[in-house]
Design an enzyme around this catalytic site. Structure first.
Site, PDB file in Angstrom:
ATOM      1  N   GLU A  49      85.808  20.756  41.000  1.00  0.00           N
ATOM      2  CA  GLU A  49      86.075  22.161  40.625  1.00  0.00           C
ATOM      3  C   GLU A  49      84.766  22.800  40.229  1.00  0.00           C
ATOM      4  O   GLU A  49      83.871  22.108  39.742  1.00  0.00           O
ATOM      5  CB  GLU A  49      86.961  22.204  39.359  1.00  0.00           C
ATOM      6  CG  GLU A  49      88.355  21.733  39.566  1.00  0.00           C
ATOM      7  CD  GLU A  49      89.046  21.464  38.217  1.00  0.00           C
ATOM      8  OE1 GLU A  49      88.404  21.601  37.151  1.00  0.00           O
ATOM      9  OE2 GLU A  49      90.217  21.108  38.250  1.00  0.00           O
ATOM     10  N   LYS A  70      82.165  24.473  37.837  1.00  0.00           N
ATOM     11  CA  LYS A  70      82.014  24.476  36.376  1.00  0.00           C
ATOM     12  C   LYS A  70      81.590  25.884  35.990  1.00  0.00           C
ATOM     13  O   LYS A  70      80.429  26.258  36.186  1.00  0.00           O
ATOM     14  CB  LYS A  70      80.966  23.452  35.922  1.00  0.00           C
ATOM     15  CG  LYS A  70      80.810  23.433  34.406  1.00  0.00           C
ATOM     16  CD  LYS A  70      79.791  22.420  33.963  1.00  0.00           C
ATOM     17  CE  LYS A  70      79.723  22.253  32.457  1.00  0.00           C
ATOM     18  NZ  LYS A  70      79.694  23.454  31.658  1.00  0.00           N
ATOM     19  N   ARG A 107      85.848  28.038  26.479  1.00  0.00           N
ATOM     20  CA  ARG A 107      87.007  27.145  26.622  1.00  0.00           C
ATOM     21  C   ARG A 107      88.168  27.655  25.778  1.00  0.00           C
ATOM     22  O   ARG A 107      87.977  28.001  24.604  1.00  0.00           O
ATOM     23  CB  ARG A 107      86.598  25.748  26.146  1.00  0.00           C
ATOM     24  CG  ARG A 107      87.678  24.669  26.261  1.00  0.00           C
ATOM     25  CD  ARG A 107      87.775  24.192  27.688  1.00  0.00           C
ATOM     26  NE  ARG A 107      88.645  23.071  27.859  1.00  0.00           N
ATOM     27  CZ  ARG A 107      88.242  21.803  27.901  1.00  0.00           C
ATOM     28  NH1 ARG A 107      86.978  21.509  27.710  1.00  0.00           N
ATOM     29  NH2 ARG A 107      89.105  20.839  28.121  1.00  0.00           N
ATOM     30  N   ARG A 140      87.893  26.171  21.444  1.00  0.00           N
ATOM     31  CA  ARG A 140      87.613  24.745  21.437  1.00  0.00           C
ATOM     32  C   ARG A 140      87.577  24.175  20.013  1.00  0.00           C
ATOM     33  O   ARG A 140      87.912  23.030  19.798  1.00  0.00           O
ATOM     34  CB  ARG A 140      86.247  24.577  22.126  1.00  0.00           C
ATOM     35  CG  ARG A 140      85.839  23.199  22.318  1.00  0.00           C
ATOM     36  CD  ARG A 140      84.515  23.193  23.016  1.00  0.00           C
ATOM     37  NE  ARG A 140      83.806  22.047  22.498  1.00  0.00           N
ATOM     38  CZ  ARG A 140      82.792  21.473  23.079  1.00  0.00           C
ATOM     39  NH1 ARG A 140      82.320  21.973  24.193  1.00  0.00           N
ATOM     40  NH2 ARG A 140      82.217  20.431  22.569  1.00  0.00           N
ATOM     41  N   GLU A 149      89.363  28.202  31.025  1.00  0.00           N
ATOM     42  CA  GLU A 149      88.114  28.832  30.610  1.00  0.00           C
ATOM     43  C   GLU A 149      88.280  30.357  30.670  1.00  0.00           C
ATOM     44  O   GLU A 149      88.767  30.879  31.683  1.00  0.00           O
ATOM     45  CB  GLU A 149      87.014  28.367  31.582  1.00  0.00           C
ATOM     46  CG  GLU A 149      85.615  28.655  31.159  1.00  0.00           C
ATOM     47  CD  GLU A 149      84.994  27.585  30.236  1.00  0.00           C
ATOM     48  OE1 GLU A 149      85.699  26.674  29.784  1.00  0.00           O
ATOM     49  OE2 GLU A 149      83.792  27.705  29.969  1.00  0.00           O
ATOM     50  N   PHE A 192      92.734  25.238  34.452  1.00  0.00           N
ATOM     51  CA  PHE A 192      92.467  24.029  35.240  1.00  0.00           C
ATOM     52  C   PHE A 192      93.313  22.836  34.820  1.00  0.00           C
ATOM     53  O   PHE A 192      93.236  21.789  35.438  1.00  0.00           O
ATOM     54  CB  PHE A 192      90.974  23.663  35.254  1.00  0.00           C
ATOM     55  CG  PHE A 192      90.287  23.650  33.915  1.00  0.00           C
ATOM     56  CD1 PHE A 192      90.555  22.650  32.996  1.00  0.00           C
ATOM     57  CD2 PHE A 192      89.358  24.629  33.592  1.00  0.00           C
ATOM     58  CE1 PHE A 192      89.918  22.630  31.774  1.00  0.00           C
ATOM     59  CE2 PHE A 192      88.711  24.617  32.360  1.00  0.00           C
ATOM     60  CZ  PHE A 192      89.003  23.608  31.449  1.00  0.00           C
ATOM     61  N   ARG A 251      85.088  12.510  24.963  1.00  0.00           N
ATOM     62  CA  ARG A 251      84.118  12.745  26.024  1.00  0.00           C
ATOM     63  C   ARG A 251      84.003  11.426  26.777  1.00  0.00           C
ATOM     64  O   ARG A 251      83.202  10.568  26.436  1.00  0.00           O
ATOM     65  CB  ARG A 251      82.768  13.131  25.413  1.00  0.00           C
ATOM     66  CG  ARG A 251      81.777  13.654  26.415  1.00  0.00           C
ATOM     67  CD  ARG A 251      80.448  13.912  25.741  1.00  0.00           C
ATOM     68  NE  ARG A 251      80.456  15.012  24.779  1.00  0.00           N
ATOM     69  CZ  ARG A 251      80.468  16.298  25.090  1.00  0.00           C
ATOM     70  NH1 ARG A 251      80.465  16.670  26.367  1.00  0.00           N
ATOM     71  NH2 ARG A 251      80.461  17.227  24.161  1.00  0.00           N
ATOM     72  N   LYS A 294      80.325  16.189  34.407  1.00  0.00           N
ATOM     73  CA  LYS A 294      79.772  17.515  34.747  1.00  0.00           C
ATOM     74  C   LYS A 294      78.455  17.325  35.468  1.00  0.00           C
ATOM     75  O   LYS A 294      77.603  16.552  35.038  1.00  0.00           O
ATOM     76  CB  LYS A 294      79.631  18.395  33.507  1.00  0.00           C
ATOM     77  CG  LYS A 294      78.876  17.756  32.375  1.00  0.00           C
ATOM     78  CD  LYS A 294      78.918  18.639  31.126  1.00  0.00           C
ATOM     79  CE  LYS A 294      78.231  17.917  29.985  1.00  0.00           C
ATOM     80  NZ  LYS A 294      78.339  18.511  28.697  1.00  0.00           N
TER      81      LYS A 294
HETATM   82  P1  AMP Z   1      79.556  21.504  28.207  1.00  0.00           P
HETATM   83  O1  AMP Z   1      79.899  22.671  27.320  1.00  0.00           O
HETATM   84  O2  AMP Z   1      78.244  21.604  28.901  1.00  0.00           O
HETATM   85  O3  AMP Z   1      79.805  20.165  27.507  1.00  0.00           O
HETATM   86  O4  AMP Z   1      80.595  21.491  29.442  1.00  0.00           O
HETATM   87  C1  AMP Z   1      81.968  21.326  29.263  1.00  0.00           C
HETATM   88  C2  AMP Z   1      82.625  22.689  29.277  1.00  0.00           C
HETATM   89  O5  AMP Z   1      82.620  23.238  30.592  1.00  0.00           O
HETATM   90  C3  AMP Z   1      84.098  22.643  28.943  1.00  0.00           C
HETATM   91  O6  AMP Z   1      84.318  22.557  27.553  1.00  0.00           O
HETATM   92  C4  AMP Z   1      84.594  23.942  29.514  1.00  0.00           C
HETATM   93  O7  AMP Z   1      84.421  24.965  28.560  1.00  0.00           O
HETATM   94  C5  AMP Z   1      83.642  24.234  30.651  1.00  0.00           C
HETATM   95  N1  AMP Z   1      84.251  24.216  32.004  1.00  0.00           N
HETATM   96  C6  AMP Z   1      83.929  25.082  32.975  1.00  0.00           C
HETATM   97  N2  AMP Z   1      84.604  24.824  34.088  1.00  0.00           N
HETATM   98  C7  AMP Z   1      85.410  23.742  33.836  1.00  0.00           C
HETATM   99  C8  AMP Z   1      86.331  22.986  34.615  1.00  0.00           C
HETATM  100  N3  AMP Z   1      86.580  23.257  35.896  1.00  0.00           N
HETATM  101  N4  AMP Z   1      86.954  21.937  34.006  1.00  0.00           N
HETATM  102  C9  AMP Z   1      86.695  21.627  32.729  1.00  0.00           C
HETATM  103  N5  AMP Z   1      85.825  22.302  31.937  1.00  0.00           N
HETATM  104  C10 AMP Z   1      85.171  23.353  32.491  1.00  0.00           C
END
Ligand code: AMP
Length: 570
Positions: free
Chosen positions: A256, A258, A263, A278, A310, A349, A424, A430
């Protein structure tokens, strides 16, 4: 039976005095066993350094400098007496204990502090009353009123009790139990399996409630279901280094985009819907256009359901993050105007609860099927598209397409993974194409010069090192004027001490930081320094627990060295 606050403090000191995890757990378990149902949650919050449940609407909003003002009033201590202590001990609770412990020539108003105190002993219930009262004071003049309320509770407190009150009020992460240890103590206290207690925490998100249900043996913990209007912690993703590495571990992945937004968990009930951030805060007020997209028919059809997704704005059809999202949440912007000029959309999602059925233990692909068959797209609600891919070229193409469409990269998800709230793990990965960023906390700030005169603007950025924070860089880059103003205000509330460079502050504000590279450096005690750091975003959705570890910084540095070596060879 009331519980003396001093008994809680003593047990916390005992827990602190051993470094053996098993002993910590056993000491606390036997304490928990003695508590009544209503005392359990309070003790669990206080033991993790929180005044209330994370999902509570009560917020203390009381900075360290206000706390210190109370101490100066109660004792004849002056800022000079105490300056330097924080730097040495880096522990606010101990500073307060010390401030009250060492008799100063003539205590100003702590009358019989060191003699036989005639005042009533503090109880855990009494401390709770004080904290609720402090949280309830809002608006103009509330800081003064909060200070006088705190002054009342400290009047009856011994130095040791004051240390714990300070830690609770300032949500000090140093307080005794972190993460899983308290869950283990709850399991041991009430003869439950660690797995069941962890599952209960995943579903309930409230450590106090977990202790209560664990004590009640009529409850089957593994049968607990998520409840609407009780937000769950979000499932988080681990960093993936490369597509090759991912394909070494998985044959097929759900891919998917990102998207870089906010969130949010959408809870759909019969009569209303709510959005949670979140960090479990109710942010429904900030996104009326999303909430209004759920018609009463849809609510009736779905109730009760919980969705994960999101929030983003769309500019030229592409999802974008913009600062307005944060200002909307903090009610600093006229939301109606913002809704018209930059409407927000909710990209779903995942689904965690569908018509009352928990999907936490259901595999991702099945959850997606349910999501697709039950949720129609609405004006401001869109289901996120996904593809199931299993080879490098396809994933690379998908990544490129995602970037062209304004995403940060790809989320690669194991199709058979269950939803692990608050974890996590490796179920979600990611993959970003942009340089990695670090989530760091501001621990100090310098007054600006020139155009930035009057603003605290050069921020000292720290990573987590066990329970401490170590500085790895400074920056004044990346923020807009209004953000400097906002941060200057917040940082002054969090002031710990005046320093030659400016002020040192309570570690609370998390920022996402970009940088050109990482260097080894003797400038900071961590031995690491960021070069050309700049703030990408103030992360109001992240908490101190989310701050990156110094180990992550070292790992990034090692990867950077490997890349440099490869480039040199080429
Ligand atoms: P990070 O903030 O860098 O740890 O990345 C994780 C965050 O990416 C999640 O908490 C979501 O807010 C965001 N996110 C964006 N697109 C998606 C997706 N397709 N699935 C899950 N999380 C996503």
């Amino acid at each position: 039976m009331t519980l003396k606050f001093k008994d809680f403090c003593k047990v916390m000191e005992e827990v602190d005095s051993t470094s053996k995890k098993n002993e910590k757990v056993t000491i606390f378990a036997s304490f928990l066993r003695k508590l009544s149902e209503s005392q359990l949650p309070l003790v669990c919050y206080y033991a993790t350094g929180q005044p209330f449940s994370k999902t509570s609407e009560n917020k203390i909003q009381f900075g360290w400098s206000s706390f210190m003002n109370v101490i100066y009033q109660l004792t004849s201590r002056t800022p000079d007496d105490l300056s330097g202590f924080y730097g040495i001990k880096a522990d606010f609770g101990s500073l307060i204990e010390y401030a009250l412990l060492e008799r100063t020539p003539q205590p100003k108003s702590l009358d019989s502090y060191f003699g036989q105190r005639e005042t009533k002993e503090l109880t855990i219930e009494g401390v709770n009353k004080h904290l609720v009262k402090i949280a309830s004071l809002k608006g103009k003049g509330s800081q003064k009123a909060k200070q006088s309320q705190l002054s009342q509770s400290l009047r009856n407190a011994s130095p040791l009790e004051a240390k714990y009150i300070a830690r609770i009020i300032t949500s000090d992460t140093r307080t005794g139990f972190r993460g899983g240890l308290l869950l283990d103590a709850i399991a041991e206290a009430f003869n439950r399996s660690n797995k069941d207690v962890r599952y209960a925490y995943m579903v309930l998100s409230d450590i106090g409630e977990v202790a209560q249900v664990a004590k009640d043996h009529s409850v089957d913990l593994h049968l607990l279901k998520p409840r609407i209007f009780h937000p769950l912690r979000s499932m988080l993703a681990s960093k993936a280094e490369s597509i090759d590495e991912v394909l070494d571990n998985y044959k097929r992945l759900v891919c998917e985009p990102k998207i870089d937004g906010f969130r949010a968990q959408l809870h759909v009930g019969k009569n209303r819907s709510k959005l949670y951030s979140r960090n479990l805060e109710d942010v429904t007020h900030a996104f009326p256009e999303i909430i209004d997209s759920i018609s009463s028919d849809l609510r009736k059809q779905l109730t009760p359901s919980i969705l994960d997704g999101e929030v983003v704005a769309l500019v030229d059809g592409k999802p974008v993050f913009f600062q307005d999202l944060s200002t909307r949440i903090q009610r600093k912007r006229d939301i109606d105007i913002s809704v018209k000029s930059i409407p927000c959309y909710y990209y779903i999602f995942d689904i965690l609860l569908h018509q009352g059925k928990s999907l936490l233990n259901t595999q991702l692909m099945k959850r997606k099927e349910i999501l697709y068959s039950s949720i129609p797209d609405r004006k401001n609600i869109i289901k996120m598209e996904h593809k199931i891919l299993g080879n490098k070229v396809d994933i690379q193409n998908q990544l490129q397409e995602a970037i062209l469409n304004g995403s940060e990269g790809l989320m690669l998800k194991d199709p058979v993974s269950e939803y692990q709230a608050g974890k996590r793990g490796k179920g979600w990965l990611k993959l970003k194409v942009t340089l990695p960023t670090l989530d760091l906390v501001i621990v100090g700030a310098e007054w600006g010069h020139g155009r930035r005169t009057g603003w605290l603007s050069n921020y000292h950025l720290a990573a987590r090192d066990n329970n401490e924070f170590c500085v790895i860089g400074k920056t004044f880059k990346g923020l807009k004027d209004e953000e400097f103003i906002q941060l200057t205000e917040r940082l002054q509330e969090l002031e710990l001490s005046q320093e030659p460079y400016g002020i040192s502050v309570q570690p609370e504000i998390v920022v996402e930081v970009e940088f050109d590279n990482i260097q080894e450096s003797s400038k900071y005690s961590s031995g690491m320094a960021l070069r050309f750091a700049r703030i990408k975003r103030i992360r109001i959705d992240k908490e101190i627990e989310d701050v990156d570890n110094i180990e992550t910084v070292r790992q990034l540095y090692q990867e950077q060295l490997k890349r440099q070596k490869r480039a040199d060879k080429a």
